[in-house]
Design a protein around this motif. Structure first.
Motif, PDB file in Angstrom:
ATOM      1  N   ASP A  12       0.770  -1.378   0.125  1.00  0.00           N
ATOM      2  CA  ASP A  12       0.116  -0.023  -0.051  1.00  0.00           C
ATOM      3  C   ASP A  12       0.793   1.354  -0.053  1.00  0.00           C
ATOM      4  O   ASP A  12       0.307   2.386   0.160  1.00  0.00           O
ATOM      5  N   PHE A  13       1.973   1.006  -0.288  1.00  0.00           N
ATOM      6  CA  PHE A  13       3.118   2.206  -0.503  1.00  0.00           C
ATOM      7  C   PHE A  13       3.499   2.758   1.093  1.00  0.00           C
ATOM      8  O   PHE A  13       3.991   3.906   1.181  1.00  0.00           O
ATOM      9  N   GLY A  14       2.940   2.259   1.953  1.00  0.00           N
ATOM     10  CA  GLY A  14       3.584   2.470   3.309  1.00  0.00           C
ATOM     11  C   GLY A  14       5.079   2.715   3.313  1.00  0.00           C
ATOM     12  O   GLY A  14       5.727   1.358   3.029  1.00  0.00           O
ATOM     13  N   PRO A  31       5.653   1.489  13.399  1.00  0.00           N
ATOM     14  CA  PRO A  31       5.286   0.312  12.570  1.00  0.00           C
ATOM     15  C   PRO A  31       5.680   0.584  10.898  1.00  0.00           C
ATOM     16  O   PRO A  31       6.275  -0.169  10.352  1.00  0.00           O
ATOM     17  N   LEU A  32       5.103   2.014  10.276  1.00  0.00           N
ATOM     18  CA  LEU A  32       5.329   2.130   9.182  1.00  0.00           C
ATOM     19  C   LEU A  32       4.794   3.466   9.182  1.00  0.00           C
ATOM     20  O   LEU A  32       3.885   3.886   9.939  1.00  0.00           O
ATOM     21  N   ASP A  33       5.077   4.110   8.046  1.00  0.00           N
ATOM     22  CA  ASP A  33       4.429   5.576   7.635  1.00  0.00           C
ATOM     23  C   ASP A  33       3.424   5.395   6.895  1.00  0.00           C
ATOM     24  O   ASP A  33       3.735   4.792   5.417  1.00  0.00           O
ATOM     25  N   ALA A  34       2.228   5.326   6.976  1.00  0.00           N
ATOM     26  CA  ALA A  34       0.932   4.987   6.166  1.00  0.00           C
ATOM     27  C   ALA A  34       0.821   6.113   5.112  1.00  0.00           C
ATOM     28  O   ALA A  34      -0.353   6.912   5.537  1.00  0.00           O
ATOM     29  N   ARG A  35       1.256   6.344   4.235  1.00  0.00           N
ATOM     30  CA  ARG A  35       1.172   7.423   3.293  1.00  0.00           C
ATOM     31  C   ARG A  35      -0.030   7.487   2.457  1.00  0.00           C
ATOM     32  O   ARG A  35      -0.335   8.502   1.965  1.00  0.00           O
ATOM     33  N   ARG A  45      -8.835  13.038   4.712  1.00  0.00           N
ATOM     34  CA  ARG A  45      -7.761  13.340   5.763  1.00  0.00           C
ATOM     35  C   ARG A  45      -7.543  12.025   6.676  1.00  0.00           C
ATOM     36  O   ARG A  45      -8.536  11.346   6.976  1.00  0.00           O
ATOM     37  N   TRP A  46      -6.260  11.857   6.955  1.00  0.00           N
ATOM     38  CA  TRP A  46      -5.918  10.716   7.837  1.00  0.00           C
ATOM     39  C   TRP A  46      -4.544  10.985   8.419  1.00  0.00           C
ATOM     40  O   TRP A  46      -3.800  11.994   8.089  1.00  0.00           O
ATOM     41  N   ALA A  47      -4.193  10.333   9.492  1.00  0.00           N
ATOM     42  CA  ALA A  47      -2.913  10.639  10.170  1.00  0.00           C
ATOM     43  C   ALA A  47      -2.396   9.264  10.691  1.00  0.00           C
ATOM     44  O   ALA A  47      -3.122   8.063  10.676  1.00  0.00           O
ATOM     45  N   CYS A  48      -1.196   9.279  10.873  1.00  0.00           N
ATOM     46  CA  CYS A  48      -0.665   8.222  11.454  1.00  0.00           C
ATOM     47  C   CYS A  48       0.624   8.216  12.371  1.00  0.00           C
ATOM     48  O   CYS A  48       1.083   9.534  12.293  1.00  0.00           O
ATOM     49  N   GLU A  65       0.467  13.759   9.124  1.00  0.00           N
ATOM     50  CA  GLU A  65      -0.804  14.032   8.744  1.00  0.00           C
ATOM     51  C   GLU A  65      -1.019  14.083   7.332  1.00  0.00           C
ATOM     52  O   GLU A  65      -0.116  15.022   6.885  1.00  0.00           O
ATOM     53  N   TYR A  66      -2.054  13.817   6.770  1.00  0.00           N
ATOM     54  CA  TYR A  66      -2.504  13.781   5.169  1.00  0.00           C
ATOM     55  C   TYR A  66      -3.616  14.356   4.935  1.00  0.00           C
ATOM     56  O   TYR A  66      -4.623  14.252   5.792  1.00  0.00           O
ATOM     57  N   HIS A  67      -3.554  14.953   3.968  1.00  0.00           N
ATOM     58  CA  HIS A  67      -4.823  15.727   3.322  1.00  0.00           C
ATOM     59  C   HIS A  67      -4.437  15.391   1.716  1.00  0.00           C
ATOM     60  O   HIS A  67      -3.899  15.950   1.144  1.00  0.00           O
ATOM     61  N   CYS A  68      -5.708  14.612   0.924  1.00  0.00           N
ATOM     62  CA  CYS A  68      -5.938  14.537  -0.395  1.00  0.00           C
ATOM     63  C   CYS A  68      -6.711  15.769  -0.646  1.00  0.00           C
ATOM     64  O   CYS A  68      -7.890  15.691  -0.221  1.00  0.00           O
ATOM     65  N   ASP A  69      -6.411  16.481  -1.355  1.00  0.00           N
ATOM     66  CA  ASP A  69      -7.032  17.858  -1.488  1.00  0.00           C
ATOM     67  C   ASP A  69      -7.445  18.013  -2.960  1.00  0.00           C
ATOM     68  O   ASP A  69      -8.453  18.872  -3.215  1.00  0.00           O
ATOM     69  N   ALA A  70      -7.084  17.358  -3.948  1.00  0.00           N
ATOM     70  CA  ALA A  70      -7.404  17.903  -5.306  1.00  0.00           C
ATOM     71  C   ALA A  70      -7.138  16.465  -6.268  1.00  0.00           C
ATOM     72  O   ALA A  70      -6.265  15.557  -6.041  1.00  0.00           O
TER      73      ALA A  70
END
Length: 132
Positions: A12-14, A31-35, A45-48, A65-70
């Motif tokens: 999953d590209f983590g 454990p991993l960076d869940a990108r 939005r999500w975070a890990c 913290e992640y934000h899929c904006d466009a």
């Protein structure tokens, strides 16, 4: 791969770890960076949280913290793609004043690949696509 360093990711590209040319772990995300957090859509939005473990002892807890904006058209050497733009903001979970690190990713669902990344000051673009 740059300078003999290989980035190992899960399906999953983590981000899991960085390895040197001999396969020794240089850096590990535990454990991993869940990108990516599936499914993706503009507005999500999500975070890990993880611990960044450097070879030689440094261990730093991190919040990403992640934000899929466009959803936008992106042209790279491999071609033009419709891609989801994903912002990543990360910071150490330690006492003190820290600057956030901001990165950008463009994920093209049609080919299931990241076609462009801007991490810190390094821009990486997909050069070719081999379809099966």
């Amino acid at each position: 791969e740059a300078a003999g360093i290989r980035n190992v990711v899960d399906r999953d590209f983590g981000y899991l770890r960085l390895e040197d040319q001999g396969g020794a772990v240089v850096t590990r995300w535990d454990p991993l960076d869940a990108r990516f957090h599936w499914p993706l859509w503009a507005g999500k939005r999500w975070a890990c949280q993880y611990v960044l473990r450097e070879d030689g002892g440094a261990e730093v807890p991190v919040l990403a913290e992640y934000h899929c904006d466009a959803f936008e058209s992106v042209t790279v050497p491999a071609g033009s793609f419709e891609a989801l733009r994903i912002w990543r903001r990360s910071r150490p979970l330690l006492e003190g004043d820290w600057l956030d690190r901001c990165d950008l990713f463009w994920y093209a669902p049609a080919i299931g690949q990241v076609v462009r990344r801007l991490e810190a000051t390094v821009l990486t673009e997909l050069e070719s696509v081999q379809r099966q």
